[in-house]
Design a protein around this motif. Structure first.
Motif, PDB file in Angstrom:
ATOM      1  N   GLU A  17       1.698   6.183   4.307  1.00  0.00           N
ATOM      2  CA  GLU A  17       0.742   7.073   4.949  1.00  0.00           C
ATOM      3  C   GLU A  17       1.303   8.486   4.983  1.00  0.00           C
ATOM      4  O   GLU A  17       2.466   8.697   5.343  1.00  0.00           O
ATOM      5  N   PRO A  66       0.840  -1.206   0.000  1.00  0.00           N
ATOM      6  CA  PRO A  66       0.000   0.000   0.000  1.00  0.00           C
ATOM      7  C   PRO A  66       0.871   1.250   0.000  1.00  0.00           C
ATOM      8  O   PRO A  66       2.019   1.224   0.455  1.00  0.00           O
ATOM      9  N   ARG A  85      -5.661  14.625  -0.396  1.00  0.00           N
ATOM     10  CA  ARG A  85      -5.788  13.306  -1.016  1.00  0.00           C
ATOM     11  C   ARG A  85      -4.760  12.297  -0.497  1.00  0.00           C
ATOM     12  O   ARG A  85      -4.259  11.450  -1.240  1.00  0.00           O
ATOM     13  N   GLU A  86      -4.475  12.378   0.798  1.00  0.00           N
ATOM     14  CA  GLU A  86      -3.571  11.391   1.380  1.00  0.00           C
ATOM     15  C   GLU A  86      -4.278  10.041   1.472  1.00  0.00           C
ATOM     16  O   GLU A  86      -5.457   9.981   1.879  1.00  0.00           O
ATOM     17  N   PRO A  87      -3.616   8.953   1.098  1.00  0.00           N
ATOM     18  CA  PRO A  87      -4.245   7.622   1.141  1.00  0.00           C
ATOM     19  C   PRO A  87      -4.723   7.262   2.551  1.00  0.00           C
ATOM     20  O   PRO A  87      -4.028   7.496   3.542  1.00  0.00           O
ATOM     21  N   GLY A  88      -5.939   6.713   2.619  1.00  0.00           N
ATOM     22  CA  GLY A  88      -6.477   6.240   3.892  1.00  0.00           C
ATOM     23  C   GLY A  88      -7.061   7.307   4.789  1.00  0.00           C
ATOM     24  O   GLY A  88      -7.609   7.001   5.852  1.00  0.00           O
TER      25      GLY A  88
END
Length: 296
Positions: A23, A20, A53-56
């Motif tokens: 973070e 993934p 738009r940071e993942p998670g």
């Protein structure tokens, strides 16, 4: 001669699980605050993380809204996502709507989540149906979820039968679903054994459920010990509930401290529960402060 990778290495290369994305800093900051039970403070960095738009970050922002009892903010964030087809958020939207008393819309959204095989939403739907006096429908929803493998549904199903004082139905459900692969079902069976007066068996089940990581094992065991007059044991289990972040731990500890004559010690826990939107805690805190909770 160049060394050739062995079979295991080649297999790993073929079946490698995608890593993934890392973070982002705002998301990491929000997660740290959530883990410290500081949901209110986590909202702002997580809102900025979503904007970046940071993942998670979206999932964590929803958690921050729900953990802090920010139901209106949660709805404003989630409703457009669900309308755009992001149905993985439907269950959490339903929870927020139910908390604000919009039961009709909450039911619609929760049923949508269940239809999408979001099994945890079945538990929230059943609670909503029970609150509306639709007991038989709630039982059906939980039975279907339990049969489909949801880990919490058996516990909630047994609790529903016990609440209705239908011990026979509770016994049938508890014994049917009791399985160490679903530790919360062991808690349900322990609750039934306690009502049956089979205390030694109940205690053994509570302890085993705790070892296996059941969601409310320590809270349930503490209530069992309170009923049997073992306040020291109950105090120990409530502290374990806090350590394991069991649902509602701040309210249950605050209530326990109030009931055992320690109002000032209870205050911190009640205030914590209030920040999470717990209405019962707000009423208890108002009474502790000499206010009438019925007053506006």
């Amino acid at each position: 001669m160049t060394a050739q990778p062995d079979e295991a290495a080649r297999t790993d290369a073929v079946h490698r699980i995608p890593v993934p994305p890392p973070e982002g800093p705002l998301t990491a900051a929000g997660r740290a605050l959530l883990e410290q039970h500081r949901a209110w403070e986590a909202v702002e960095p997580l809102r900025r993380a979503v904007a970046s738009r940071e993942p998670g970050s979206a999932d964590l922002l929803v958690r921050a809204y729900l953990d802090s009892g920010s139901w209106t903010a949660a709805i404003e964030f989630l409703a457009p996502l669900v309308e755009q087809g992001h149905l993985e958020f439907a269950g959490r939207l339903g929870v927020a709507l139910a908390e604000l008393g919009d039961h009709s819309r909450a039911e619609q959204v929760l049923r949508l989540a269940v239809a999408q095989r979001e099994l945890p939403a079945a538990n929230d739907l059943a609670l909503l149906l029970r609150a509306d006096g639709r007991f038989a429908e709630a039982v059906r929803v939980l039975t279907d979820a339990a049969e489909a493998g949801d880990p919490q549904a058996p516990d909630n199903l047994v609790a529903l039968h016990l609440e209705a004082e239908d011990l026979a139905a509770a016994v049938v459900a508890a014994e049917r679903y009791a399985d160490e692969r679903r530790p919360d079902a062991l808690v349900a069976l322990a609750d039934v054994r306690a009502v049956q007066g089979r205390d030694a068996e109940a205690e053994s089940l509570y302890r085993r459920a705790g070892e296996l990581g059941a969601v409310r094992a320590h809270t349930a065991y503490a209530a069992f010990l309170v009923a049997r007059g073992d306040l020291d044991g109950a105090d120990r289990e409530y502290r374990e509930a806090e350590r394991h972040n069991e649902p509602g731990w701040a309210w249950t500890i605050g209530r326990f401290l109030l009931d055992t004559g320690r109002p000032e010690a209870a205050r911190w826990y009640l205030e914590m529960a209030v920040t999470w939107g717990d209405r019962a805690a707000a009423e208890a805190l108002a009474e502790l402060d000499g206010e009438d909770p019925a007053d506006d």
